[in-house]
Design a protein around this motif. Structure first.
Motif, PDB file in Angstrom:
ATOM      1  N   VAL A   4       0.596  -1.297  -0.028  1.00 22.50           N
ATOM      2  CA  VAL A   4      -0.080   0.021   0.012  1.00 22.50           C
ATOM      3  C   VAL A   4       1.022   1.259   0.078  1.00 22.50           C
ATOM      4  O   VAL A   4       0.679   2.144  -0.554  1.00 22.50           O
ATOM      5  CB  VAL A   4      -0.919  -0.021   1.390  1.00 22.50           C
ATOM      6  CG1 VAL A   4      -1.772   1.335   1.261  1.00 22.50           C
ATOM      7  CG2 VAL A   4      -1.962  -1.212   0.966  1.00 22.50           C
ATOM      8  N   PHE A   5       1.961   1.269   0.811  1.00 23.02           N
ATOM      9  CA  PHE A   5       2.857   2.281   0.802  1.00 23.02           C
ATOM     10  C   PHE A   5       3.508   2.547  -0.397  1.00 23.02           C
ATOM     11  O   PHE A   5       3.761   3.756  -1.036  1.00 23.02           O
ATOM     12  CB  PHE A   5       3.816   2.296   1.865  1.00 23.02           C
ATOM     13  CG  PHE A   5       3.390   2.124   3.504  1.00 23.02           C
ATOM     14  CD1 PHE A   5       2.276   3.349   3.620  1.00 23.02           C
ATOM     15  CD2 PHE A   5       3.737   1.374   4.147  1.00 23.02           C
ATOM     16  CE1 PHE A   5       1.745   3.341   5.077  1.00 23.02           C
ATOM     17  CE2 PHE A   5       2.975   1.454   5.584  1.00 23.02           C
ATOM     18  CZ  PHE A   5       2.303   2.442   5.885  1.00 23.02           C
ATOM     19  N   GLU A   6       3.669   1.612  -1.235  1.00 26.83           N
ATOM     20  CA  GLU A   6       4.471   1.780  -2.505  1.00 26.83           C
ATOM     21  C   GLU A   6       3.704   2.242  -3.347  1.00 26.83           C
ATOM     22  O   GLU A   6       4.059   3.268  -4.185  1.00 26.83           O
ATOM     23  CB  GLU A   6       4.946   0.192  -2.729  1.00 26.83           C
ATOM     24  CG  GLU A   6       5.997  -0.325  -2.118  1.00 26.83           C
ATOM     25  CD  GLU A   6       6.548  -1.603  -2.459  1.00 26.83           C
ATOM     26  OE1 GLU A   6       5.703  -2.192  -3.527  1.00 26.83           O
ATOM     27  OE2 GLU A   6       7.401  -2.397  -1.845  1.00 26.83           O
ATOM     28  N   PRO A 253       2.931 -15.944  20.335  1.00 26.10           N
ATOM     29  CA  PRO A 253       3.103 -14.790  21.252  1.00 26.10           C
ATOM     30  C   PRO A 253       2.902 -13.407  19.922  1.00 26.10           C
ATOM     31  O   PRO A 253       2.599 -13.511  18.943  1.00 26.10           O
ATOM     32  CB  PRO A 253       4.643 -15.111  21.029  1.00 26.10           C
ATOM     33  CG  PRO A 253       5.214 -16.009  19.833  1.00 26.10           C
ATOM     34  CD  PRO A 253       3.671 -16.831  19.811  1.00 26.10           C
ATOM     35  N   ALA A 254       3.023 -12.391  20.809  1.00 25.33           N
ATOM     36  CA  ALA A 254       2.597 -11.092  19.783  1.00 25.33           C
ATOM     37  C   ALA A 254       3.828 -11.060  19.103  1.00 25.33           C
ATOM     38  O   ALA A 254       4.909 -10.917  19.468  1.00 25.33           O
ATOM     39  CB  ALA A 254       2.593  -9.980  21.082  1.00 25.33           C
ATOM     40  N   PRO A 255       3.506 -10.590  17.754  1.00 25.11           N
ATOM     41  CA  PRO A 255       4.531 -10.505  16.826  1.00 25.11           C
ATOM     42  C   PRO A 255       5.180  -9.187  17.246  1.00 25.11           C
ATOM     43  O   PRO A 255       4.368  -8.195  17.505  1.00 25.11           O
ATOM     44  CB  PRO A 255       3.677 -10.345  15.549  1.00 25.11           C
ATOM     45  CG  PRO A 255       2.354 -10.091  15.839  1.00 25.11           C
ATOM     46  CD  PRO A 255       2.204 -10.815  17.197  1.00 25.11           C
ATOM     47  N   ALA A 256       6.320  -8.844  16.713  1.00 24.43           N
ATOM     48  CA  ALA A 256       6.929  -7.665  16.900  1.00 24.43           C
ATOM     49  C   ALA A 256       6.574  -6.787  16.021  1.00 24.43           C
ATOM     50  O   ALA A 256       6.209  -6.900  14.644  1.00 24.43           O
ATOM     51  CB  ALA A 256       8.643  -7.830  16.678  1.00 24.43           C
ATOM     52  N   ALA A 257       6.471  -5.389  16.051  1.00 25.08           N
ATOM     53  CA  ALA A 257       6.000  -4.238  15.142  1.00 25.08           C
ATOM     54  C   ALA A 257       7.083  -4.144  14.244  1.00 25.08           C
ATOM     55  O   ALA A 257       8.389  -3.927  14.610  1.00 25.08           O
ATOM     56  CB  ALA A 257       5.798  -3.172  16.033  1.00 25.08           C
ATOM     57  N   PRO A 258       6.563  -4.010  13.114  1.00 27.94           N
ATOM     58  CA  PRO A 258       7.713  -3.727  11.786  1.00 27.94           C
ATOM     59  C   PRO A 258       8.025  -2.374  11.863  1.00 27.94           C
ATOM     60  O   PRO A 258       7.417  -1.569  12.322  1.00 27.94           O
ATOM     61  CB  PRO A 258       6.945  -4.093  10.781  1.00 27.94           C
ATOM     62  CG  PRO A 258       5.521  -3.821  10.967  1.00 27.94           C
ATOM     63  CD  PRO A 258       5.287  -4.059  12.572  1.00 27.94           C
ATOM     64  N   GLN A 259       9.340  -2.074  11.397  1.00 33.52           N
ATOM     65  CA  GLN A 259       9.808  -0.557  11.153  1.00 33.52           C
ATOM     66  C   GLN A 259       8.895  -0.015   9.950  1.00 33.52           C
ATOM     67  O   GLN A 259       8.451  -0.711   8.974  1.00 33.52           O
ATOM     68  CB  GLN A 259      11.108  -0.578  10.658  1.00 33.52           C
ATOM     69  CG  GLN A 259      11.984  -1.192  11.786  1.00 33.52           C
ATOM     70  CD  GLN A 259      12.117  -0.181  12.910  1.00 33.52           C
ATOM     71  OE1 GLN A 259      12.112   1.058  12.784  1.00 33.52           O
ATOM     72  NE2 GLN A 259      12.092  -0.864  14.009  1.00 33.52           N
ATOM     73  N   ALA A 260       8.482   1.230   9.981  1.00 32.19           N
ATOM     74  CA  ALA A 260       7.668   1.708   8.856  1.00 32.19           C
ATOM     75  C   ALA A 260       8.577   1.904   7.804  1.00 32.19           C
ATOM     76  O   ALA A 260       9.573   2.595   7.886  1.00 32.19           O
ATOM     77  CB  ALA A 260       7.064   3.000   9.650  1.00 32.19           C
ATOM     78  N   PRO A 261       8.053   1.899   6.499  1.00 31.49           N
ATOM     79  CA  PRO A 261       8.741   1.760   5.355  1.00 31.49           C
ATOM     80  C   PRO A 261       8.907   3.487   5.209  1.00 31.49           C
ATOM     81  O   PRO A 261       8.206   4.411   5.830  1.00 31.49           O
ATOM     82  CB  PRO A 261       7.769   1.737   4.368  1.00 31.49           C
ATOM     83  CG  PRO A 261       6.453   1.651   4.866  1.00 31.49           C
ATOM     84  CD  PRO A 261       6.626   1.316   6.410  1.00 31.49           C
ATOM     85  N   SER A 262      10.122   3.827   4.787  1.00 31.04           N
ATOM     86  CA  SER A 262      10.728   5.346   4.978  1.00 31.04           C
ATOM     87  C   SER A 262      10.232   6.162   3.306  1.00 31.04           C
ATOM     88  O   SER A 262      11.169   6.510   2.734  1.00 31.04           O
ATOM     89  CB  SER A 262      12.124   5.443   5.091  1.00 31.04           C
ATOM     90  OG  SER A 262      12.736   4.699   4.059  1.00 31.04           O
ATOM     91  N   HIS A 263       9.121   6.174   3.178  1.00 34.24           N
ATOM     92  CA  HIS A 263       8.572   6.983   1.942  1.00 34.24           C
ATOM     93  C   HIS A 263       8.432   8.267   2.269  1.00 34.24           C
ATOM     94  O   HIS A 263       8.215   9.034   1.470  1.00 34.24           O
ATOM     95  CB  HIS A 263       7.154   6.175   1.304  1.00 34.24           C
ATOM     96  CG  HIS A 263       7.240   5.007   0.968  1.00 34.24           C
ATOM     97  ND1 HIS A 263       8.220   4.886  -0.262  1.00 34.24           N
ATOM     98  CD2 HIS A 263       6.982   3.674   1.028  1.00 34.24           C
ATOM     99  CE1 HIS A 263       8.218   3.554  -0.476  1.00 34.24           C
ATOM    100  NE2 HIS A 263       7.313   2.709   0.500  1.00 34.24           N
ATOM    101  N   GLY A 264       8.279   8.781   3.632  1.00 37.94           N
ATOM    102  CA  GLY A 264       8.221  10.275   3.770  1.00 37.94           C
ATOM    103  C   GLY A 264       6.846  10.823   3.744  1.00 37.94           C
ATOM    104  O   GLY A 264       6.606  11.849   3.468  1.00 37.94           O
ATOM    105  N   ILE A 265       5.665   9.728   3.935  1.00 36.20           N
ATOM    106  CA  ILE A 265       4.315  10.252   3.366  1.00 36.20           C
ATOM    107  C   ILE A 265       3.546  10.568   4.707  1.00 36.20           C
ATOM    108  O   ILE A 265       2.474  11.230   4.529  1.00 36.20           O
ATOM    109  CB  ILE A 265       3.764   9.575   2.244  1.00 36.20           C
ATOM    110  CG1 ILE A 265       3.787   8.127   2.595  1.00 36.20           C
ATOM    111  CG2 ILE A 265       4.782   9.922   0.919  1.00 36.20           C
ATOM    112  CD1 ILE A 265       3.165   7.107   1.454  1.00 36.20           C
TER     113      ILE A 265
END
Length: 270
Positions: A4-6, A253-265
């Motif tokens: 979606v971010f892409e 177990p609770a999954p780790a939160a991913p790093q947000a993609p750096s699209h700057g939007i």
């Protein structure tokens, strides 16, 4: 969501129409605002209308405007949303609920770039970007005869599908934390934290109301509980009344939160 971010990074710099599809509560209007407020139109109006919230006559008046005396209660001229949004963005939420007659009129506006207020003979030129949303598959609705095929192909130039929260459970810990912090700032309360067991439970819940439901539960916890640490027992009664978990705490177990993609939007959206 990375996909979606892409897609967002590609469509933001254009003026093409966008169709956002996803279940209720997945954040379709937020996504529309992300597109608008990160585009060249960000200083122009962003006007939203829910197509299912008004009757056909009222919806026509809201979108096209009307002149004084056009109907009972029209005591003065009123500009429509299409005219008010000239140069900016119109977001038509749940366009699937738009009556067929209004679909025809909307198609003409998109083709001609002109509107005629209700009760008027004046033609007004308009130029806006259309972003539409639907909580149902519009293509399937076209096949069932519930939505005009010509309008569908006109608005789905750039389709984006938002996945339900149950298909992106790795995002739940980060979203839940964000909502708690947002609530704490709003109500000037200490920021609550989660125990590991609480995150396990949140991640296993199917969230039928999607992100909107998660935000509501976190707000309720912030206001009613107000503890510095939220436990599974604090939240379990609310979750049990609206859906089912998909596994036991020991199984998943609770999954780790991913790093947000750096699209700057995303940060610029309001």
């Amino acid at each position: 969501m990375r996909r979606v971010f892409e897609l967002l990074s590609k469509v933001i710099g254009t003026s093409t129409s966008v169709l956002i599809q996803g279940e209720t509560g997945t954040g379709k209007e937020l996504l529309a605002k992300v597109i608008h407020y990160n585009s060249d139109l960000k200083d122009k109006p962003f006007i939203a209308e829910n197509c299912g919230a008004l009757s056909e006559n009222l919806l026509e008046s809201e979108l096209f405007g009307h002149v004084k005396g056009a109907f009972t209660g029209a005591v003065s001229d009123k500009k429509g949303l299409f005219e008010l949004a000239d140069g900016g963005t119109v977001f038509l939420d749940e366009i699937i609920d738009m009556p067929h007659a209004m679909q025809t009129k909307l198609l003409r506006v998109l083709q001609e770039g002109q509107v005629r207020p209700v009760g008027s003979s004046e033609i007004i030129d308009v130029d806006f970007r259309l972003i539409a949303s639907s909580n149902r598959d519009l293509y399937q609705e076209v096949k069932k005869g519930r939505f005009r095929d010509d309008l569908y192909y006109r608005i789905q130039v750039f389709p984006i599908i938002l996945p339900p929260l149950r298909e992106r459970k790795e995002d739940i810990p980060a979203l839940a934390t964000n909502f708690l912090e947002k609530c704490a700032r709003k109500f000037k309360t200490p920021v609550s934290r989660f125990t590991p067991t609480t995150l396990d439970m949140l991640a296993r819940f199917n969230w039928p109301g999607n992100i909107r439901e998660l935000e509501n539960v976190m707000t309720r916890a912030c206001v009613l509980i107000g503890m510095t640490q939220l436990t599974a027992d604090d939240l379990r009664p609310w979750l049990a009344t609206s859906g089912e978990t998909s596994a036991t705490a020991e199984d998943q177990p609770a999954p780790a939160a991913p790093q947000a993609p750096s699209h700057g939007i995303l940060p610029s959206a309001r």
